[in-house]
Design a protein around this motif. Structure first.
Motif, short mmCIF file in Angstrom:
data_model
loop_
_atom_site.label_atom_id
_atom_site.label_comp_id
_atom_site.label_asym_id
_atom_site.label_seq_id
_atom_site.Cartn_x
_atom_site.Cartn_y
_atom_site.Cartn_z
N THR B 160 0.83 -1.20 0.00
CA THR B 160 0.00 0.00 0.00
C THR B 160 0.86 1.25 0.00
O THR B 160 0.60 2.22 -0.71
CB THR B 160 -0.91 0.01 1.24
N ALA B 161 1.92 1.22 0.83
CA ALA B 161 2.75 2.41 0.98
C ALA B 161 3.64 2.65 -0.23
O ALA B 161 4.22 3.72 -0.37
CB ALA B 161 3.62 2.27 2.24
N LEU B 162 3.73 1.66 -1.10
CA LEU B 162 4.70 1.70 -2.20
C LEU B 162 4.47 2.87 -3.15
O LEU B 162 5.41 3.37 -3.75
CB LEU B 162 4.59 0.38 -2.96
N ALA B 163 3.22 3.30 -3.26
CA ALA B 163 2.94 4.39 -4.18
C ALA B 163 3.71 5.65 -3.79
O ALA B 163 4.04 6.47 -4.64
CB ALA B 163 1.44 4.68 -4.22
N GLY B 164 3.99 5.82 -2.48
CA GLY B 164 4.85 6.91 -2.04
C GLY B 164 4.16 8.25 -1.94
O GLY B 164 4.78 9.21 -1.49
N THR B 165 2.90 8.35 -2.33
CA THR B 165 2.20 9.61 -2.15
C THR B 165 1.76 9.74 -0.70
O THR B 165 1.70 8.76 0.03
CB THR B 165 0.95 9.66 -3.04
N ARG B 166 1.47 10.96 -0.29
CA ARG B 166 1.08 11.19 1.09
C ARG B 166 -0.21 10.43 1.40
O ARG B 166 -0.35 9.83 2.46
CB ARG B 166 0.87 12.68 1.32
N GLN B 167 -1.11 10.42 0.43
CA GLN B 167 -2.38 9.72 0.62
C GLN B 167 -2.16 8.23 0.88
O GLN B 167 -2.73 7.66 1.81
CB GLN B 167 -3.19 9.90 -0.65
N SER B 168 -1.30 7.63 0.07
CA SER B 168 -1.11 6.19 0.22
C SER B 168 -0.36 5.89 1.51
O SER B 168 -0.62 4.87 2.15
CB SER B 168 -0.35 5.63 -0.98
N LEU B 169 0.57 6.77 1.91
CA LEU B 169 1.28 6.53 3.17
C LEU B 169 0.33 6.62 4.34
O LEU B 169 0.40 5.80 5.27
CB LEU B 169 2.41 7.55 3.33
#
Lengths: 96, 511
Positions: B160-169
């Motif tokens: 999930t966190a892989l996208a690296g955007t603030r939203q995904s984090l």
């Protein structure tokens, strides 16, 4: 009878406190601490369940469960802290 | 030992292959995609091998290092487990192909830091997740189920966190913290069960009488699993996490990871559900709530991936209804229907997330309202999306139709009309929110620039999404194959047999 019950009820109390804090706080760090409090509660209940009487040694299996739980918790907390830091860095970048 | 398949033990291949690939792809990051593809091929080989040996020899139990339960760890493969493993392997392979298609085999120098990170670390995480899923499906004791679910949960957070955007984090952080609460619940339940029975392997617990402690343990563990499987009202972390992840990660999370928790809940339920009315009604209400709330949110969201994620909430609720139907005379049909629905949903949802990913890539954003102005490059993905939606809604001859049919068949025979009506309403609701997208895709307004060039450029990702969607569509024709497979080892209760249908380890003679 009494000693393990004290641990069990203390554990339930800790779980309750943790769940309450998790529900009401929006800060990630608070939530993380709350989850850690819950885990201490769960651990207390589990250790209390290993109690088999005053003169009998405690059952080792629940203690092994607790150890596994601690390992999982440490790893997860570390991962969560990393993510919190990354979010904070992003916020800092955004501000400047 | 398990009988060999082409000289290899399929269970070892299933567990060690992806694990090894995951480790190697961390070490050799430049070749991560190649190693990941090989790992997935190995996983596919193991899954097919296990299915072939299962057909020939029946359910197989393996005692690790020769230690029998309760001391040792046993791996057990019956029809249901192999069904889930096969589903995971095929969908995983398809998603892997999509990933290679959109990100390429190697990283090029032009890529930015965040992209390179997502591309290199996707493979180790996904390989570890695959190993965890396979181990979960083969596990027979509750503690191993907990540990493997933990592996699955942590790697899923990583994806999930892989996208690296603030939203995904932020979504990943919430997923991690809420998932941890779920894990602690499950651990507590494991301990309660151990206190009640002195053992943790499902086989021995199954034959024991159900006590108050066991019921309490089941309740606690199901609460934990409801968080992990995103069953309403504990689903709140899920739409954000699934919609903000990268496209392949979304497909894996929505199609496969949620199913792992559902599978574990089913196993626990089949092993020692108490003969009370309370739990079935509770889960029926939760399932119905998921269907109504998920559909409502899917109807009002403005973002395409959010709609697909909320559709997962509703579909998980549909599968949850199986617990409401236990104890009725046609429970076996309902169970088969629920398991088949999991397969149909997994295939169609993977196809839908991949198609949505391609659509977003072509459009540059994911607002549902602008789907009418889709560039020509999005045509194949739009086609795949529509076909996947047909299966999710449950029109014949799709897999979703067969699953719902079996579910309804059992429910009607059991005369639980309220859940029958919920299933029927869920079909209407899913049709209505899918039509929000489909209607816009069908009434596409032509952009002036594309009038001359009518043909669309096909990408590998389009092909994968369309292939998955077509499989979901024609799944109904071939439904006897998976349905026969899950019957092996008789995991589901039948009305005539009062004694437990499964005896784990009874065929452990192949030590």
């Amino acid at each position: 009878m009494t000693t393990d019950l004290i641990y069990a009820f203390a554990g339930i109390g800790l779980i309750g406190i943790g769940l309450y804090r998790l529900a009401v706080s929006s800060s990630a760090l608070w939530q993380l601490v709350a989850v850690n409090v819950i885990s201490v509660g769960v651990g207390s209940i589990m250790i209390a369940s290993a109690y088999r009487g005053p003169s009998v040694p405690a059952d080792p299996v629940p203690q092994a469960f607790v150890l596994t739980g601690i390992v999982v918790l440490v790893a997860t907390t570390a991962a969560a802290l990393c993510i919190v830091r990354r979010i904070d860095e992003m916020n800092d970048d955004h501000d400047t | 030992m398990t009988p060999d398949f082409l000289g290899l033990d399929p269970k070892s291949v299933l567990l060690l292959g992806p694990l090894l690939a995951g480790t190697l792809s961390v070490l050799f990051q430049r070749a991560a995609a190649v190693i990941g593809l090989v790992g997935m091929g190995v996983g596919l080989f193991g899954a097919v091998g296990l299915a072939v040996t299962l057909m020939e020899h029946g359910p197989m139990a393996t005692q690790l290092a020769g230690w029998a339960p309760p001391l040792g760890i046993q791996l057990y493969a019956d029809g249901l487990a192999v069904f889930m493993i096969l589903m995971t392997a095929w969908i995983g392979a398809a998603v892997g192909l999509f990933t290679v298609g959109s990100w390429g085999i190697t990283t090029s120098d032009q890529d930015t830091g965040a992209h390179v990170r997502a591309r290199t670390y996707f493979w180790p995480l996904w390989m570890l997740l695959l190993a965890g899923l396979n181990a979960l499906y083969l596990a027979t004791d509750i503690f191993n189920l907990f540990v493997t679910l933990e592996i699955v949960g942590l790697t899923a957070v990583g994806l999930t966190a892989l996208a690296g955007t603030r939203q995904s984090l932020q979504a990943a952080l919430r997923y991690l913290i809420i998932g941890l609460v779920g894990s602690l619940m499950i651990l507590l339940g494991v301990d309660y069960l151990y206190t009640a029975y002195g053992r943790v392997d499902l086989g021995s617990i199954q034959s024991a009488d159900t006590s108050i402690t066991a019921t309490l343990a089941l309740l606690i563990m199901l609460a934990g699993l409801a968080i992990k499987a995103a069953i309403f009202p504990l689903h709140f972390w899920m739409p954000d996490a699934h919609s903000s992840a990268t496209v392949p990660a979304s497909a894996i999370l929505s199609a496969l990871v949620v199913k792992a928790a559902l599978y574990m809940a089913m196993r626990l339920w089949l092993a020692f559900a108490p003969p009370t009315d309370f739990l079935p009604i509770l889960f029926g209400v939760m399932g119905a709530g998921a269907i109504f709330f998920g559909s409502f949110q899917a109807l009002r969201t403005r973002r395409l991936k959010m709609l697909v994620a909320y559709s997962t909430v509703a579909q998980v609720g549909l599968v949850t209804l199986v617990f409401a139907a236990t104890g009725t005379i046609e429970a076996a049909s309902v169970w088969r229907g629920a398991v088949f629905l999991m397969l149909a949903h997994a295939i169609a949802k993977a196809a839908m997330f991949l198609a949505a990913g391609r659509l977003i890539e072509e459009m540059g954003h994911d607002r549902i309202s602008s789907l009418r102005r889709l560039p020509a490059g999005g045509k194949p993905a739009a086609f795949a999306f529509v076909i996947a939606a047909i299966s999710l809604v449950g029109l014949p001859p799709s897999g979703g139709f067969v699953g719902k049919w079996l579910l309804l068949d059992g429910m009607i025979a059991g005369e639980i009309w309220i859940w029958v009506s919920v299933v029927l309403i869920s079909t209407v609701l899913s049709a209505s929110y899918m039509l929000r997208v489909i209607g816009r895709l069908l009434r596409r307004s032509v952009l002036p620039s594309e009038r001359q060039d009518g043909s669309a450029n096909w990408r590998l990702g389009d092909g994968v999404a369309l292939g998955l969607a077509l499989v979901a569509l024609v799944l109904g024709f071939g439904s006897y194959l998976p349905l026969n497979l899950i019957e092996i080892g008789a995991p589901f209760p039948t009305f005539t047999a009062a004694e437990p249908a499964v005896t784990y380890g009874a065929d452990g003679a192949d030590l």
